[in-house]
Write a protein that holds these residues in place. Sequence first.
Motif, PDB file in Angstrom:
ATOM      1  N   ALA A 195      14.802   0.498   5.051  1.00 27.13           N
ATOM      2  CA  ALA A 195      13.659  -0.358   5.382  1.00 27.13           C
ATOM      3  C   ALA A 195      12.890  -0.776   4.131  1.00 27.13           C
ATOM      4  N   GLY A 196      13.222  -0.165   2.989  1.00 25.22           N
ATOM      5  CA  GLY A 196      12.575  -0.522   1.733  1.00 25.22           C
ATOM      6  C   GLY A 196      11.188   0.067   1.546  1.00 25.22           C
ATOM      7  N   VAL A 197      10.863   1.126   2.297  1.00 27.57           N
ATOM      8  CA  VAL A 197       9.527   1.731   2.184  1.00 27.57           C
ATOM      9  C   VAL A 197       9.544   3.073   1.468  1.00 27.57           C
ATOM     10  N   PHE A 198      10.707   3.643   1.247  1.00 28.57           N
ATOM     11  CA  PHE A 198      10.854   4.969   0.649  1.00 28.57           C
ATOM     12  C   PHE A 198      10.638   4.907  -0.859  1.00 28.57           C
ATOM     13  N   LEU A 199       9.680   5.684  -1.371  1.00 26.48           N
ATOM     14  CA  LEU A 199       9.509   5.819  -2.818  1.00 26.48           C
ATOM     15  C   LEU A 199      10.022   7.176  -3.288  1.00 26.48           C
ATOM     16  N   MET A 230       0.841  -1.179   0.000  1.00 23.46           N
ATOM     17  CA  MET A 230       0.000   0.000   0.000  1.00 23.46           C
ATOM     18  C   MET A 230       0.882   1.236   0.000  1.00 23.46           C
ATOM     19  N   ARG A 231       0.449   2.202  -0.755  1.00 24.02           N
ATOM     20  CA  ARG A 231       1.176   3.468  -0.772  1.00 24.02           C
ATOM     21  C   ARG A 231       0.475   4.466   0.135  1.00 24.02           C
ATOM     22  N   TYR A 232       1.291   5.211   0.855  1.00 21.27           N
ATOM     23  CA  TYR A 232       0.793   6.291   1.698  1.00 21.27           C
ATOM     24  C   TYR A 232       1.595   7.543   1.391  1.00 21.27           C
ATOM     25  N   MET A 233       0.908   8.669   1.418  1.00 25.67           N
ATOM     26  CA  MET A 233       1.562   9.959   1.231  1.00 25.67           C
ATOM     27  C   MET A 233       1.526  10.700   2.567  1.00 25.67           C
ATOM     28  N   MET A 234       2.685  11.118   3.019  1.00 27.47           N
ATOM     29  CA  MET A 234       2.787  11.925   4.227  1.00 27.47           C
ATOM     30  C   MET A 234       3.027  13.357   3.768  1.00 27.47           C
ATOM     31  N   ILE A 235       2.094  14.237   4.099  1.00 26.15           N
ATOM     32  CA  ILE A 235       2.151  15.623   3.656  1.00 26.15           C
ATOM     33  C   ILE A 235       2.498  16.504   4.846  1.00 26.15           C
ATOM     34  N   VAL A 274       4.215   0.686   2.035  1.00 26.61           N
ATOM     35  CA  VAL A 274       4.201  -0.077   3.280  1.00 26.61           C
ATOM     36  C   VAL A 274       3.130  -1.162   3.212  1.00 26.61           C
ATOM     37  N   ALA A 275       3.152  -2.050   4.184  1.00 27.46           N
ATOM     38  CA  ALA A 275       2.222  -3.181   4.187  1.00 27.46           C
ATOM     39  C   ALA A 275       0.815  -2.784   4.614  1.00 27.46           C
TER      40      ALA A 275
END
Length: 139
Positions: A40-44, A1-6, A87-88
């Motif tokens: 951690a392999g979560v950074f896009l 799942m993708r999440y955007m932190m603004i 992230v998962a």
Amino acid sequence: MRYMMIMQVEPEAAARAAQDLDMEAVVAVMGAYNEELQKAGVFLTAEGLSDASEGFRVDFSSVPPVVTDGPFAEAREVFTGFWILEVANREEAEYWAKKCPLGPGIALEVRRVPEIQEMGLPEDNEWIQKRQEWSAAQA
């Protein structure tokens, strides 16, 4: 799942909090956070945004749409940057959001980025197929 932190900043509170900060130290802490996300392999991706005075808003309430130059006096908070993480689940997104080294006057709004399949559009739609091709080409 993708999440955007603004990243949202309340300019006056953030300015007060930043008065005594060593900006090199701030950059180092943020760099270490970004590196941790990468390991951690979560950074896009992550980017900072220019000042609102350089931006503009497009209002689609009329035809043609109306363009208004920034800054936007009615805005209590402004967006100053973002991260996109893969992230998962929501809990993992919360974990990384809470670890972000931000301070007073700054908040993160975290939103899930839905997959195109979740939009209920037919998969044989020409534009859905093109979007998938564009995404694949960027990967």
